[in-house]
Design an enzyme around this catalytic site. Structure first.
Site, short mmCIF file in Angstrom:
data_model
loop_
_atom_site.label_atom_id
_atom_site.label_comp_id
_atom_site.label_asym_id
_atom_site.label_seq_id
_atom_site.Cartn_x
_atom_site.Cartn_y
_atom_site.Cartn_z
N LYS A 292 0.78 -0.91 0.46
CA LYS A 292 -0.12 0.19 0.35
C LYS A 292 0.57 1.26 -0.28
O LYS A 292 0.33 2.43 0.09
CB LYS A 292 -0.77 0.12 1.60
CG LYS A 292 -2.37 -0.90 1.01
CD LYS A 292 -3.32 -0.52 1.79
CE LYS A 292 -4.17 -1.89 2.24
NZ LYS A 292 -5.45 -1.68 3.22
N ASP B 101 -10.28 2.75 2.35
CA ASP B 101 -10.59 1.76 3.92
C ASP B 101 -11.27 2.38 4.60
O ASP B 101 -11.78 2.41 5.47
CB ASP B 101 -8.56 1.51 3.96
CG ASP B 101 -8.14 0.26 3.66
OD1 ASP B 101 -9.05 0.02 2.99
OD2 ASP B 101 -7.12 0.10 3.44
#
Ligand code: NDP
Length: 284
Positions: free
Chosen positions: A71, A108
């Site tokens: 990420k 997220d």
């Protein structure tokens, strides 16, 4: 819809990635919406992410999700990363290929807020939340709570130093929310906590300890356990016993996936609900 020479390709990059539920969710939604697309899981060698990004560009892969351990590195490999607080919290988890330019986003935090709202009817604005954990998931949750206008965010973690690190990091972004690292569970007895989020990996394995003793809280709180496998954890059972509202991690999982699907297709209505239905079929 059968695959043909017009099929658009999407996917997820992770290592390991074979446990991922994302292909199940996105392929089901492509089918439901009659979109000629397929979503696959890719497990590039951790040292070769730049090559994988070149592949996305040169093969015209339309979009990818990025998961552990990629990420943060992914953020540097994108062409455009829109300045927003969601991305600051947890690097990039969704990439959209717009005519060869890769745009990076993070869904997220917004996925977590969606789950709070839809699974627990909880609005974090003006509330006090306890985040247990200080890893990647906890960071996203702490930022999402700051963005949602929480009054206070307490952070409790096995390694107190890491909790203090997250407190300092998040405090640099939000002035209206007070972030505090809790030294230990007993220090929470005096706090008026409205929401407890388990953002540790405790609960994934049989025999794991509980993230905390909920009986130590001085009032009822809503409990969100980010662990999604198993779908129902012992921590959630404890919350039920005490009469606390509670939800598990499948809500955030489908929330972030639904927001990625919307970025790729523009379709938002009913996406998270359809993904939940898919997971319920899968759980049976
Ligand atoms: P990280 O590895 O970054 O962080 C793990 C966290 O768990 C750390 O705070 C660590 O504490 C704590 N921890 C691990 N083992 C123990 C233990 N035995 N006792 C006490 N604390 C422990 O993981 P992530 O933040 O990426 O993920 C955390 C959890 O959240 C996982 O279960 C993951 O599946 C879930 N998750 C769910 C999502 C969803 O969509 N529902 C999205 C992302 C994650 P320490 O710092 O002391 O090591």
């Amino acid at each position: 819809m059968s695959l043909n020479s017009e099929t658009a390709l999407y996917g997820i990059l992770g290592h390991p990635v074979r446990h991922s539920l994302s292909p199940l969710l996105h392929n089901a939604l492509f089918k439901k919406h009659h979109i000629n697309a397929a979503y696959l899981a890719f497990e590039p060698d951790p040292a070769s992410l730049p090559l994988a990004f070149e592949g996305i560009r040169s093969l015209g892969i339309r979009g990818v999700n990025v998961t552990i351990p990629f990420k943060e590195e992914a953020e540097n490999l994108c062409d455009e990363v829109p300045e927003d607080i969601d991305r600051a919290s947890g690097a990039v988890n969704t990439i959209v290929n717009r005519n060869g330019e890769l745009y990076g986003y993070n869904t997220d935090g917004p996925g977590f807020i969606l789950s709070l709202k839809e699974d627990l009817s909880f609005d974090a604005s003006g509330k006090t939340a306890l985040v247990i954990g200080a890893g990647g998931a906890a960071r996203g949750v702490a930022f999402a709570l700051g963005k949602a206008g929480a009054e206070e965010v307490l952070i409790l973690n096995r390694s107190a130093e890491r909790a203090r690190g997250l407190q300092e990091f998040a405090s640099g972004y939000f002035t209206e929310t007070e972030f505090r690292a809790a030294e230990n569970e007993d220090a929470l007895r005096a706090e008026k906590i409205d929401l407890v989020v388990n953002a540790t990996s405790l609960g994934m394995h049989a025999g794991d300890a509980l993230p905390m003793d909920l009986k130590k809280l001085k009032q009822k709180a809503a409990v969100l356990d980010l662990v999604y496998a198993p779908a129902k954890t012992r921590f959630m059972d404890e919350a039920v016993k005490l009469g606390f509202a509670n939800a598990g991690g499948l809500g955030m999982l489908t929330g972030q996936a639904a927001l990625a699907f919307t970025l790729w297709t523009g379709i938002s209505e009913g996406v998270r609900e359809s993904m939940m239905e898919e997971l319920n079929k899968w759980k049976r």
